[in-house]
Design an enzyme around this catalytic site. Structure first.
Site, short mmCIF file in Angstrom:
data_model
loop_
_atom_site.label_atom_id
_atom_site.label_comp_id
_atom_site.label_asym_id
_atom_site.label_seq_id
_atom_site.Cartn_x
_atom_site.Cartn_y
_atom_site.Cartn_z
N ASP A 877 -15.03 -47.36 5.36
CA ASP A 877 -14.72 -48.98 6.92
C ASP A 877 -15.18 -50.01 6.34
O ASP A 877 -15.18 -49.96 4.68
CB ASP A 877 -16.04 -48.37 7.29
CG ASP A 877 -16.23 -49.47 8.39
OD1 ASP A 877 -16.45 -50.82 8.52
OD2 ASP A 877 -15.57 -49.28 9.83
N GLU A 920 -10.84 -50.85 12.35
CA GLU A 920 -11.55 -50.66 10.69
C GLU A 920 -11.28 -49.28 10.16
O GLU A 920 -12.03 -49.47 8.96
CB GLU A 920 -11.61 -51.34 9.98
CG GLU A 920 -13.70 -51.84 11.03
CD GLU A 920 -13.53 -52.35 12.28
OE1 GLU A 920 -12.92 -52.05 12.89
OE2 GLU A 920 -14.98 -52.51 12.27
#
Length: 1004
Positions: A877, A920
């Site tokens: 992430d 993301e």
């Protein structure tokens, strides 16, 4: 407050001492007012109905509580079936489950649940618009109703109401009780009456004062009758025929006004007082415990003006006060909190106990964040205090600064470690004296203390460890371990010191753990290693204990909890780790204590945890378990001589008594709280009745269904879990949490269905019985079978005619089409290849999209299992990605995502697969790769991303990533593998981001 209570009962003579902490701990409530949705801030009546709902009568209407939402009912003369009176004085649920409402001026009404309306019941010739003071069952299905106009009886056979004359004329009835013998007690504004079973006559119960106004009546399990009065306090009739006697002689219970009486537990009775809070009375000793509103404690009783009390079916207590509704969940009694309050004269003198010491004489010393020390006797409260002051160079007063540590010497004196030096006090805490330590500045910080076998061990924030042999007066003598020895410590910041087995002394520092051999002064440094799952889990060691098996437990900041298991073949110290994945509330462990039963307790930055030292099972403990405090201080803990685990926290002290903490096994009723068909609200009683079998009919012009439901575990409703499934439509259960307890269906095909609902209690234990709702969806006119058959025939005929015409036309076009097809075949093949690529790929990053990646994962997991080969999954992430979007806009964010995708694809090895899971977040599948190699790969990728930069609009942008890596276990599907890798990602985020955390396989 406690001193006032002691004076109030001084005249009662000698009494048995209360159990430890009884008069010091705070009874903690969850308070509901207007801000939480309560429609009026003065609850005057409380009841729990057959379904489990809590009903609250107020001075501004009636409301129903399901643990999540208040549903209000108001009086409106223009709406038939509305509440007759907004001032609800009395609520009563009869044995048949009917809710009865007594108004302040509107008389008597019953709630017609199947129609969700109220039905007025006239009392007497005037129609009964009068004040209802009390309602009681008559034992035969009828009711006794006390009003300003006297006593009335409701006949269950015909619903007729008649007035029953009583011996005291013109006396409004304020309280009613039908005792276990069948006798009827009537409390009036002018005295108390009793009518024996089968008798028509009344006996006036003699009281010490004439014309005493009776406000409450209650019979306990022993057959004693408790009598609440106005301005004459609480009375008790011990046995049949005995004269009422006063309970207590202080001003509150002997001269106060009682509003309600309720059992709280088998050992305690709660008495609500007008203006004086709640008095909890020990039913065996009659000793009182006062529960009051405290403006300095947010979760104290909402107000001291109490109107109503209720003990619900789960054993929890509800209090209606002038300031709102207060709820006290039933707890095991093992965990309680002593909260700091400026109203308490003998409790804590400050809010933040930074250090805790349990001395051999049974007392507890507490040092505070702002300076000073209290000495608490658990039976009576604060017995001594050492107040801080501006020393101005003096050596006989504590500085106004943090007290880090406390230690008791062999003579009962106590050493006090502060930010400005070490002090010593005698056992009576009647003064302090500065203790100069050899080789160090007297004003230097002392952060850790331990006294063992005649040796005082002192840890500093700047100068490491010192060991001295002090005298009886607390002054240091011979130095066993001094400044010259500290050169072997790699950090001068000592947090905690514990004596181990034999010659072992353990020192926790900001840079790991040290073992000092007291015989040879040899030092082992046990360092934190992020790449080694068996190493010390955190760098900053702040808590330690030795359990009954002589095992060392270590609490760290950021690394959670660990137990030392010994050395491996290479001589490395090894640890069993416990973190959030195992149930620990937070990875910052501030204090470790072992209670008298051998159970390990950990105070963290987000609450308390119980750890089984045998199975290592972790149970987080919350307010519903009695733990009112959540933010604990590093090193602030002790275990008392009787085995209590004590923890200093922001706001006060948590006390954990030894004993098994019972599992929460409550089976809460599962109810429908809101039901809508086609947007129209229907009464929920029709589906909550146990015998309700008629299906809900959904008409074709309103083809939508919305069902809100709740498990009525009020102790911590936010922790309940839910699931639903519509048989005939859904394949699987849809699981949801307390924030989304809603099943919605629209445009269902005609037919018969069954909606199944499930709920759990706060511990996640599902109710044994599901709630089922049969549903029938009616067809529209165009969906009826005969119309479909006729339409089908006509459609077939039309299709046949069209086909014949089209066949001739198509034959003429066939030659042209074959030629065009041949010419376009090549173009179509290329287009299909492009479309196939787009369907499988994320267009921004070039990675596989989520759907394609999940399909690849299932294939690779199957292949790994069949071939017996390892497989690892990494979840990554982008750190602080929102800040990139906020600073550079979405073009900047897209550029960073594109850059990350390029780097990720560049680093893939043969056979690896990468996918963008969402936002993301990315995932990497690594077949034929064990966890160690996967960790190395993940670290190389993390470093590559962290060092890469991209320029957008003249600005250089960079980003880091956090990653979690897990290896596939036997019989593990992708969902469980993903969850474990995601746990590692969460740990990486919590540990500071820009790092990789691997997750070990769970023990088989």
């Amino acid at each position: 407050m406690l001193a006032m209570c002691a004076l109030a009962f001084a005249a009662a003579g000698p009494v048995r001492a209360a159990p430890r902490w009884t008069n010091l701990v705070t009874t903690v409530f969850h308070n509901y007012g207007r801000d939480q949705g309560l429609p009026h801030p003065v609850p005057t009546a409380l009841a729990q109905d057959r379904d489990g709902f809590i009903w609250i009568g107020t001075q501004g209407g009636l409301t129903r509580w399901d643990g999540y939402r208040f549903r209000a009912y108001k009086a409106d003369p223009d709406v038939p079936g509305s509440l007759p009176d907004d001032w609800v004085q009395i609520l009563h649920v009869d044995p048949a489950g009917t809710l009865w409402i007594g108004g302040g001026a509107g008389g008597l009404a019953r709630y017609d649940a199947p129609r969700d309306r109220f039905v007025r019941v006239p009392l007497g010739p005037s129609g009964g618009r009068t004040h209802i003071g009390a309602i009681a069952d008559d034992g035969r299905g009828g009711l006794w109703v006390g009003t300003d106009q006297g006593l009335h009886h409701l006949n269950p056979a015909n619903g007729a109401v008649r007035t029953t004359p009583i011996a005291i004329a013109d006396a409004p009835v304020r309280a009613l009780l039908r005792d276990r013998s069948g006798a009827l007690w009537v409390g009036t504004s002018k005295g108390l009456l009793r009518r024996a079973p089968g008798s028509a006559g009344w006996t006036i119960v003699a009281l010490d004062h004439a014309a005493v106004s009776i406000t409450a009546l209650y019979e306990d399990v022993e057959g004693r009758v408790w009598i609440g009065t106005q301005r004459r306090g609480l009375l008790l009739i011990d046995r049949p025929g005995a004269r009422p006697r006063a309970v207590g002689e202080g001003p509150i219970l002997s001269a106060g006004s009682v509003s309600a009486i309720s059992p709280a537990s088998p050992r305690e009775l709660w008495v609500g007082m007008r203006g004086n809070g709640v008095v909890a009375i020990d039913v065996a000793t009659l000793q009182p415990r006062f529960i009051r509103h405290d403006r300095t404690v947010a979760n104290s009783l909402a107000h001291d003006d109490v109107w109503a009390l209720l003990r619900d079916k789960a054993g929890s207590l509800w209090v209606g006060c002038m300031g709102g509704l207060s709820y006290h969940p039933r707890t095991s009694g093992l965990i309680s909190a002593m909260l700091a309050s400026e109203n308490s004269v003998d409790g804590l003198s400050a809010t933040d106990p930074q250090s805790v010491l349990a001395t051999r004489d049974g007392r507890v010393w507490m040092g505070y964040l702002d300076g000073g020390v209290d000495v608490i006797d658990p039976a009576v409260g604060r017995v001594a205090a050492l107040r801080p002051g501006d020393s101005g160079g003096h050596r006989t007063i504590l500085p106004p600064d943090i007290v880090f540590a406390l230690a008791e010497d062999r003579w009962g004196g106590v050493y006090i470690g502060t930010r400005r030096g070490l002090y010593h006090s005698g056992p009576a805490a009647d003064g302090v004296r500065l203790v100069p330590l050899p080789g160090r500045d007297p004003q230097m910080s002392v952060t850790a203390l331990a006294f063992d076998d005649g040796v005082l061990w002192v840890g500093g924030d700047e100068d490491g460890l010192l060991g001295v042999v002090p005298d009886r007066a607390g002054q240091p003598g011979r130095v066993l371990f001094g400044p010259k020895d500290n050169a072997r410590l790699t950090d001068d910041g000592v947090n905690v010191i514990r004596r181990g087995l034999g010659h072992d002394l353990w020192i926790g520092t900001r840079n790991g753990l040290y073992r000092l051999d007291l015989a040879t002064h040899a030092i082992d440094h046990i360092a934190f290693d992020a790449t080694d799952r068996g190493a010390l889990p955190g760098r900053n060691v702040v808590a330690m204990l030795i359990d009954r098996r002589n095992r060392l437990w270590v609490g760290t900041f950021g690394g959670g909890l660990a137990m030392m298991t010994g050395r491996d073949a290479a001589g490395r110290w090894r640890f069993h780790r416990i973190g959030v994945a195992q149930g620990l509330p937070h990875m910052n462990v501030d204090s470790l204590q072992m209670d008298g039963s051998g159970t390990i307790w950990a105070g963290t930055d987000d609450g308390l945890a119980r750890v089984d030292p045998t199975s290592f099972a972790v149970r987080a403990v919350r307010q519903a378990d009695g733990s009112a405090l959540v933010d604990y201080y590093a090193g602030a803990g002790a275990t008392s001589a009787v085995g209590e685990a004590l923890f200093g926290a922001k706001g006060g002290l948590t006390i954990v008594r030894p004993g098994p903490l019972p599992r929460w096994t409550l089976q809460p009723p599962l109810v429908v709280t809101d039901l809508r068909i086609g947007g129209v609200t229907l009464p929920v009683a029709q589906v909550n009745q146990a015998t309700a079998t008629a299906p809900l009919t959904v008409p074709p012009d309103a083809n939508s269904l919305a069902v809100e439901f709740a498990a009525l575990d009020y102790t911590a409703p936010e922790r309940n879990h839910y699931a639903y499934r519509l048989d005939g439509f859904d394949r699987d259960w849809t699981e949801t949490d307390a924030n989304r307890r809603l099943a919605i269906y629209t445009n269902l095909p005609p037919g018969n269905y069954v909606l199944r609902l499930r709920g759990s209690n706060r511990a996640g234990v599902w109710t044994e019985r599901e709630r089922t709702l049969p549903i029938r969806v009616l067809p529209a006119w165009y969906q009826r079978l005969w119309l479909k058959l006729v339409g089908g025939v006509l459609l077939l005929l039309g299709v046949a005619m069209i086909v014949r015409w089209r066949t001739r036309y198509l034959r003429r076009r066939q030659a042209d089409l074959e030629r065009q097809i041949a010419e376009r075949t090549a173009d179509l093949r290329a287009a299909n290849e492009r479309l196939g690529h787009l369907a499988l790929t994320d267009p921004l990053t070039g990675c596989a999209n989520r759907r394609h990646f999940l399909a690849l994962a299932e294939d690779q997991i199957g292949a790994a299992r069949r071939g017996g080969r390892p497989l690892c999954l990494a979840i990554l992430d982008l750190d602080e990605f929102k800040a990139v979007n906020d600073r550079h806009g979405h073009p900047g964010g897209d550029a960073v995502l594109e850059m990350a995708g390029i780097l990720l694809l560049d680093h893939l090895r043969e056979g690896d697969a990468a996918g963008r899971i969402g936002g993301e977040e990315f995932a990497i599948l690594m077949p034929n790769t064990a966890i160690a190699d996967a960790r190395l790969f993940a670290d190389r990728l993390r470093e590559a991303i962290a060092t890469a930069r991209i320029t957008v609009d003249g600005l250089s942008i960079g980003v880091s990533v956090s990653m979690g890596v897990a290896e596939l276990c036997d019989d593990e599907d992708f969902g469980r593998l993903y969850a474990r890798a995601d746990t590692g990602l969460y740990a990486a985020k919590q540990a500071g981001r820009n790092r990789v955390e691997t997750v070990v396989a769970p023990a088989s």
